[in-house]
Design an enzyme around this catalytic site. Sequence first.
Site, PDB file in Angstrom:
ATOM      1  N   GLN A 171     -36.878  15.294  40.000  1.00 28.61           N
ATOM      2  CA  GLN A 171     -37.938  15.459  38.838  1.00 28.61           C
ATOM      3  C   GLN A 171     -37.748  14.245  37.790  1.00 28.61           C
ATOM      4  O   GLN A 171     -38.665  14.292  37.037  1.00 28.61           O
ATOM      5  CB  GLN A 171     -37.748  16.905  38.168  1.00 28.61           C
TER       6      GLN A 171
ATOM      7  N   HIS B 202     -31.093  20.346  44.707  1.00 28.33           N
ATOM      8  CA  HIS B 202     -32.017  20.967  44.012  1.00 28.33           C
ATOM      9  C   HIS B 202     -33.370  20.852  44.464  1.00 28.33           C
ATOM     10  O   HIS B 202     -34.132  20.142  44.177  1.00 28.33           O
ATOM     11  CB  HIS B 202     -31.991  20.325  42.515  1.00 28.33           C
TER      12      HIS B 202
ATOM     13  N   ASN C  50     -29.298  24.859  43.807  1.00 29.16           N
ATOM     14  CA  ASN C  50     -30.059  25.429  42.920  1.00 29.16           C
ATOM     15  C   ASN C  50     -31.069  26.207  43.469  1.00 29.16           C
ATOM     16  O   ASN C  50     -31.780  26.250  44.458  1.00 29.16           O
ATOM     17  CB  ASN C  50     -30.787  24.224  42.399  1.00 29.16           C
ATOM     18  N   GLU C  51     -31.005  27.495  42.508  1.00 32.56           N
ATOM     19  CA  GLU C  51     -31.864  28.692  42.958  1.00 32.56           C
ATOM     20  C   GLU C  51     -32.292  28.818  44.431  1.00 32.56           C
ATOM     21  O   GLU C  51     -33.386  28.543  44.864  1.00 32.56           O
ATOM     22  CB  GLU C  51     -33.311  28.200  42.105  1.00 32.56           C
TER      23      GLU C  51
HETATM   24  C1  FCB Z   1     -36.695  26.207  37.779  1.00 30.31           C
HETATM   25  C2  FCB Z   1     -35.998  24.847  38.771  1.00 30.31           C
HETATM   26  C3  FCB Z   1     -36.331  23.542  37.811  1.00 30.31           C
HETATM   27  C4  FCB Z   1     -37.474  23.454  36.991  1.00 30.31           C
HETATM   28  C5  FCB Z   1     -37.669  24.943  36.140  1.00 30.31           C
HETATM   29  C6  FCB Z   1     -38.865  24.844  35.263  1.00 30.31           C
HETATM   30  O1  FCB Z   1     -36.955  27.346  38.869  1.00 30.31           O
HETATM   31  O2  FCB Z   1     -34.758  25.006  38.932  1.00 30.31           O
HETATM   32  O3  FCB Z   1     -35.927  22.503  38.749  1.00 30.31           O
HETATM   33  O4  FCB Z   1     -38.799  23.579  37.760  1.00 30.31           O
HETATM   34  O5  FCB Z   1     -37.563  26.064  37.015  1.00 30.31           O
END
Ligand code: FCB
Length: 401
Positions: free
Chosen positions: A18, A110, A153-154
Amino acid sequence: MTRPVPGFLWGAATAPHQVEGNNLNSDWWVREERVPGMERSGDACDSYHRYAEDMRLLADAGLNSYRFGVEWARIEPAPGHFSNAELAHYRRMIDTALDLGLKPVVTLHHFTHPRWFAEEGGWMGDAGIERFETYVKAVAGILDGVEWVCTINEPNMLALMVGMSRAAQAAQPGETKKWMSPTVEGAARPVLPDPDPDVGRRLADGHHAARAVLRKDTDAKVGWTVANQALTPTPGNEDRLREIRYDREDLYLEASRDDDFIGVQSYSSQAVDENGIVPHPRGPDTTLTGNAYRPDAIGIAVRHAWEVTGGVPIVVTENGIATADDDRRVSYTSEALRHLFDAADDGVDVRGYLHWSALDNFEWGHWKPTFGLIAVDRETFERSPKPSLAWLGEVARRGRP
Ligand code: FCB
């Protein structure tokens, strides 16, 4: 009134794809080339070259931590071929953060993958976990002095994306499957689809394999970061909530029960009724990603994570708002921090708050939703700190909201 917590991480977060720019070897770069109408990351914020300036702005404002990621597609440009130069680049980032008094919180994955990994079948391919483990072993060698590492991440959002890519690949020619940005179109539709639990379990295996490597080869605390939708039941729909929440969140929270910390990431909250998740109501408060303005979400999220993990320490690894109005960012964040510290006062062990995001950046296919404490001119890359950065820095110096 809450008291300052010694050692509390006060910081901001970014992700490599990003902000860095020109992440040519990643699957997202390929996607940006192929999907009509999708905006490209391009040079992004050129943080690949300007990270020291970014970090200095955060440190000068008063923050004591920076969450950033290392990019797999750069570190391992071809299977089994590791770039020492890229590893040295990320080591320099770690050193720069430490020299500035910023505790690095380092994310290993990520959302993006090397192209070759995706082509080989990705996480669901035969070699998926082993490939990730090998990459993590290489990165472990540069993590000396890093106290906090996030493996994936997530994973719940990632599982959803992996599922959607597989569906797109399986589509018949001519059948259009527009890629959905996880954060922008996701909120605009009634609700996001469910992540595939088989993919989720595979990611949990990847996380556990990475954790074993990191525990052996580093002194870092290891966790992963879960997207928390802060779902709440309408009266009588408690069972429906539990059922819906399992595949979306709880599977991932349960997988972190033996972790050193859990990263909680929350932006908004939604209700669950007899028909499922209630779409975000539209109104003047709707954020630039289409979410409802819900600064209370983070409080709901940390309490839920605390309960499901059975008391794993929490770092808020992301929380923030997509808005063009910086006063709104300050109001949202100050209210969010009140909810967070109320939970801490009630006994939830919260170790840090990392605001999303340090910079206005590439929001997965879109540039319009601005989450940054710092604006970035996309032509000159000039950084302009917003008043919210000074405000958060002041909170950090005080050590409490
Ligand atoms: C999350 C992501 C991050 C960004 C935020 C707004 O889902 O981990 O990269 O996009 O949302």
